[in-house]
Each structure stands twice: as C-alpha cells, then as structure tokens.
Design a protein around this motif. Structure first.
Motif, PDB file in Angstrom:
ATOM      1  N   GLN A   7       0.805  -1.222   0.000  1.00  0.00           N
ATOM      2  CA  GLN A   7       0.000   0.000   0.000  1.00  0.00           C
ATOM      3  C   GLN A   7       0.841   1.276   0.000  1.00  0.00           C
ATOM      4  OE1 GLN A   7      -3.326   0.413  -0.320  1.00  0.00           O
ATOM      5  NE2 GLN A   7      -3.456  -1.796  -0.672  1.00  0.00           N
ATOM      6  N   THR A   8       2.004   1.248   0.615  1.00  0.00           N
ATOM      7  CA  THR A   8       2.840   2.450   0.672  1.00  0.00           C
ATOM      8  C   THR A   8       3.989   2.413  -0.334  1.00  0.00           C
ATOM      9  OG1 THR A   8       4.251   1.511   2.411  1.00  0.00           O
ATOM     10  CG2 THR A   8       2.311   2.773   3.128  1.00  0.00           C
ATOM     11  N   TYR A  44       6.179   2.557  -3.922  1.00  0.00           N
ATOM     12  CA  TYR A  44       6.233   3.457  -5.075  1.00  0.00           C
ATOM     13  C   TYR A  44       5.435   2.883  -6.237  1.00  0.00           C
ATOM     14  CZ  TYR A  44       8.175   6.266  -8.869  1.00  0.00           C
ATOM     15  OH  TYR A  44       8.318   7.097  -9.952  1.00  0.00           O
ATOM     16  N   ARG A  97       2.656   1.493  -6.260  1.00  0.00           N
ATOM     17  CA  ARG A  97       1.237   1.858  -6.159  1.00  0.00           C
ATOM     18  C   ARG A  97       1.011   3.354  -5.981  1.00  0.00           C
ATOM     19  NH1 ARG A  97      -2.455  -2.564  -3.021  1.00  0.00           N
ATOM     20  NH2 ARG A  97      -1.498  -4.456  -3.863  1.00  0.00           N
ATOM     21  N   ASN A  98       2.083   4.113  -5.848  1.00  0.00           N
ATOM     22  CA  ASN A  98       1.929   5.542  -5.545  1.00  0.00           C
ATOM     23  C   ASN A  98       2.826   6.411  -6.422  1.00  0.00           C
ATOM     24  OD1 ASN A  98       0.131   5.581  -2.946  1.00  0.00           O
ATOM     25  ND2 ASN A  98       1.654   3.991  -2.559  1.00  0.00           N
ATOM     26  N   SER A  99       2.797   6.148  -7.726  1.00  0.00           N
ATOM     27  CA  SER A  99       3.608   6.928  -8.670  1.00  0.00           C
ATOM     28  C   SER A  99       2.741   7.536  -9.769  1.00  0.00           C
ATOM     29  CB  SER A  99       4.709   6.048  -9.276  1.00  0.00           C
ATOM     30  OG  SER A  99       4.170   4.864  -9.833  1.00  0.00           O
ATOM     31  N   ARG A 100       1.522   7.900  -9.400  1.00  0.00           N
ATOM     32  CA  ARG A 100       0.600   8.478 -10.382  1.00  0.00           C
ATOM     33  C   ARG A 100       1.009   9.883 -10.814  1.00  0.00           C
ATOM     34  NH1 ARG A 100      -2.879   8.522 -13.501  1.00  0.00           N
ATOM     35  NH2 ARG A 100      -4.715   9.386 -12.488  1.00  0.00           N
ATOM     36  N   ASP A 121      -2.109  16.434  -5.742  1.00  0.00           N
ATOM     37  CA  ASP A 121      -2.915  15.216  -5.618  1.00  0.00           C
ATOM     38  C   ASP A 121      -3.180  14.647  -7.000  1.00  0.00           C
ATOM     39  OD1 ASP A 121      -4.671  13.174  -5.123  1.00  0.00           O
ATOM     40  OD2 ASP A 121      -6.263  14.434  -4.287  1.00  0.00           O
ATOM     41  N   ASN A 134      -3.787  11.420  -0.052  1.00  0.00           N
ATOM     42  CA  ASN A 134      -3.199  11.035  -1.341  1.00  0.00           C
ATOM     43  C   ASN A 134      -1.801  11.619  -1.521  1.00  0.00           C
ATOM     44  OD1 ASN A 134      -5.513   9.626  -2.019  1.00  0.00           O
ATOM     45  ND2 ASN A 134      -6.395  11.298  -3.210  1.00  0.00           N
ATOM     46  N   ARG A 173       0.738   9.878   0.692  1.00  0.00           N
ATOM     47  CA  ARG A 173       1.137   8.564   0.155  1.00  0.00           C
ATOM     48  C   ARG A 173       2.187   8.720  -0.938  1.00  0.00           C
ATOM     49  NH1 ARG A 173      -4.867   5.785  -0.409  1.00  0.00           N
ATOM     50  NH2 ARG A 173      -5.034   5.022   1.752  1.00  0.00           N
ATOM     51  N   CYS A 174       1.989   9.696  -1.819  1.00  0.00           N
ATOM     52  CA  CYS A 174       2.946   9.919  -2.909  1.00  0.00           C
ATOM     53  C   CYS A 174       4.312  10.325  -2.368  1.00  0.00           C
ATOM     54  CB  CYS A 174       2.419  11.001  -3.859  1.00  0.00           C
ATOM     55  SG  CYS A 174       0.945  10.534  -4.781  1.00  0.00           S
ATOM     56  N   ALA A 226       6.078   7.426  -0.531  1.00  0.00           N
ATOM     57  CA  ALA A 226       6.657   6.446  -1.449  1.00  0.00           C
ATOM     58  C   ALA A 226       8.040   6.874  -1.929  1.00  0.00           C
ATOM     59  CB  ALA A 226       5.732   6.246  -2.644  1.00  0.00           C
TER      60      ALA A 226
END
Length: 404
Positions: A17-18, A20, A22-25, A303, A318, A321-322, A325
């Motif tokens: 969940q934490t 990169y 999953r958190n590289s949008r 975000d 959000n 989280r980014c 990561a």
C-alpha cells in the motif's frame, strides 16, 4: 546514522500500500504530458541514424510501472514509423537499459518487466513488434555508465532534482537560528544555505551533461523531466517550499512530542534542488555540448487523484502517500522506521490544511536536447550537412544489406 545516498536514496520497495509501485501516479501524469516530445525525439534519432541496434537508457528508472510506459512508447514509435515507410518487418533491435542506484528494488522491476513482455507478445500477435531486450543497470548517473558514443536515446523522469549528496559545506555545520528546522529552502532560509544548494545543483548537472555527452552517439537525443520551479527567485514561495516545508513541520512536531531529537532534525537536509528554466538553460548553454530542441514548464496537481476527490482531507492522504513512497527510505534510514506512520499521518493533516487555503501544483520542466557534433577547430556545430551525409551512407549500406 549519516545519510548515504547510494544506500538510502530509493523509492519505497515492493508493491504494498505504501510502495512506489502503487503511488507513482504523479510521475505517470507527467509522462503523459511529455509523450509527444518523446515520440518526436525517438523518430528523429531513428530516421537520422538508422541504427540496426538502437540503444536506449532510462536513467533513474525506479521500480514502478512508469519505466515500462516509456519502453512501450519507444517500441510503438519505431513500429509505427517502419509501417509508415513500407518496412513493417525491417525493425531495428531495441536494447533498453534501466538504470538506478544499486539500492533500487530491481527485483520488483524485473517482475513487472516479465509481465510487460507477456503483455507485449499478446498485444502484437498479428504483427511482430521490434525485437526488444531489457536489462537492469545499477549505478549513479553522476558516474559513467556506458561506453563512449554508444547510446542513441537517454530519458529521465522526475530524477534530476535529486542531488548526488546533500549540499557541500553543510555537513558537520550547524544551522543558523534562521535555518532551524529547515530541510530544504524556504522563504526564511539564509542566503548562505541557499547558495550551497544552488552550487551543488550546478556542479551535479554540469557533470551529468558531460557524462551523457561522452556516452551519446553524435546526433543522439536526451529528454529530461524534473520537478522545477516557476520563478527565477529561489526564495519566492513555491510548491516545493510548501511541500518540504510541511514535511519539516511534521518532523518538528515529532521533536515537540519527544519522539525525535532536535539535534537530529537540525542536521538533516534533503538532497534535492528544484531549478528554474533559466538555471537549466544557463547550464546547458555554458556546457556547449547540446542543442536544445524543446524546453517548457507545465504544472500538475499535488494530488494525482484531484479529478476524483473533492475534499482536502482525502487529498492530504493522497499527497502524503505519494511523498512517503519517495521519501520513506531516506527518512527511515536517518530517523528510524518507528516514526513513519506517525510522521505521515501528521503530514497528511498539514497538507490537507494547506490545500484548504490554496490548490498548489508541482512545477515540472521538460527539456529535449540533441548532441552537437564536435569540430576540430574547437567549436561546436550541429553540422547538418555531415549528419545528412552520414544518414545517406548508413541508408545505402542498409539497402545493400551489408552489416554495420
């Protein structure tokens, strides 16, 4: 423990969940913006040089899916061009090198590559794509990575804001009263500290350009995308001042609660610097090694899910989280892992309060350049006649089906 960039600077590993992955949008959205620039550079390199084996490198690839988007885009561009000119099966071989520091989660990246290869084969069942080979390449891009004049196309996304180390001159020194609690530049940062950040940036980028110039073939291209700033005045309030300032405030709150030692925070600096377009242009022009084809600045929301989120609390989560990561390994190494959940919960809260007052965006700089041809007189020139002649000779050899 002292900061060690090669050991500590990597994105959050795995696919949890934490992570990169999953958190590289934010990076993905930036890549979507630069796709036309990448397509043009890829076509220009290929049509000018017509290599039978095209060497492509992604510098600072990390361990998420965005580097695979880059690979897919290059493959698609070459395939489309070959089809357009009536040579749908005369593809070059494509050799991709995925580069990052040795601490990068290459295991997770290789798992993604395996899935990518299977998906590519399935999507091109009716028409074979260009032969593609993918390799990992651990090492700092502030060192030589490739043989001289061997690479046709370099790409780097959201990496060159990272320095080779924290600014020289701050190690072993104490922050002034004005700088206490700062981990990056803010409106109140002392001119001395600002200058140290700027000088480190100038040294690093000058070295980076020199190394890449040596490794690129003549006529090769390089596309660099990094977090920058809109204004030339480094002390003017900007996105990253707020972003890292809020992180510094969150760390300070842990000091106030007795969870961190004040001396530890006072000795911590982020090894980053967000340049202006003017600073980037000045360094490239001073180097005399590249012709700039394209440079622009665009903005993207803090975000990455802002289109679907309509409250600041969710956006705060959000954004946290980014940033987690990206920053988690660096912070965990310096302050310890036990503070992470508490720190980023506090950070999400502070980001949410900030976004209630203003909708802040990242400033992103994208630069596309071409290696200049070096003349014996000691001057640099694009030498279009020589390049055209070289292209004609290569094309003639290929038509006669002689090996290059």
């Amino acid at each position: 423990m002292a900061m060690n960039i090669e050991r500590d600077l990597h994105m959050a590993t795995g696919d949890g969940q934490t992570s990169y992955t999953r958190n590289s949008r934010i990076q993905e959205k930036a890549f979507f913006q630069i796709k036309p620039i990448l397509e043009k550079a890829t076509r220009d390199v290929y049509t000018a040089l017509l290599p039978r084996t095209m060497i492509v490198a992604d510098l600072g690839c990390s361990s998420g899916p965005n580097t695979l988007c880059f690979i897919s885009e290059v493959i698609g561009t070459i395939a489309r061009y070959c089809k357009e000119v009536g040579l749908p099966h005369d593809h070059p071989q494509l050799q991709f090198f995925l580069n990052d520091l040795p601490s990068n989660d290459f295991n997770n990246l290789f798992k993604l590559v395996e899935r990518f290869n299977k998906l590519t084969a399935r999507n091109h069942q009716g028409e074979a794509p260009p032969p593609c080979y993918i390799s990992g390449l651990p090492g700092s891009y502030y060192t030589r990575l490739f043989p001289r004049q061997s690479v046709h196309l370099f790409h780097s996304l959201f990496c060159l804001q990272w320095r080779s180390h924290a600014p020289e001159g701050v190690k072993g020194t104490r922050k002034t009263h004005q700088d206490k609690g700062d981990i990056y530049i803010t409106k109140t940062t002392s001119p001395t500290l600002v200058k140290l950040f700027q000088q480190q940036f100038q040294r690093d980028i000058a070295l980076f350009l020199k190394l890449r110039y040596e490794e690129l073939v003549f006529g090769g291209h390089i596309i660099l995308t990094c977090i920058g700033r809109k204004h030339e005045d480094v002390l003017r309030g900007e996105s990253n001042h707020h972003l890292y300032g809020l992180l510094a405030q969150s760390l300070q709150s842990l000091v106030d609660e007795g969870l961190l030692k004040k001396e530890k925070l006072d000795s911590f600096y982020l090894p980053v610097y967000s340049p202006s377009i003017g600073e980037v242009v000045a360094i490239v022009e001073k180097s005399g090694m590249f012709n700039m084809n394209h440079i622009k600045l665009f903005e993207t929301d803090w975000d990455p899910e802002s289109h679907a989120v309509h409250d600041s609390v969710s956006s705060g989560v959000n954004v946290a989280r980014c940033i987690r990561a990206v920053m988690e390994p660096l912070i965990a190494s310096y302050f310890g892992e036990t503070i992470l959940d508490r720190l980023f919960k506090e950070y999400a809260h502070r980001v949410a309060k900030h976004l209630e007052k203003e909708k802040t965006k990242h400033a992103v700089i994208v630069l596309s350049m071409k290696k200049r041809c070096y003349m014996k007189t000691g001057t640099y020139s694009s030498n279009s006649f020589t390049e055209s002649l070289q292209r004609a000779m290569i094309y003639g050899i290929r038509k006669r089906k002689l090996p290059l």
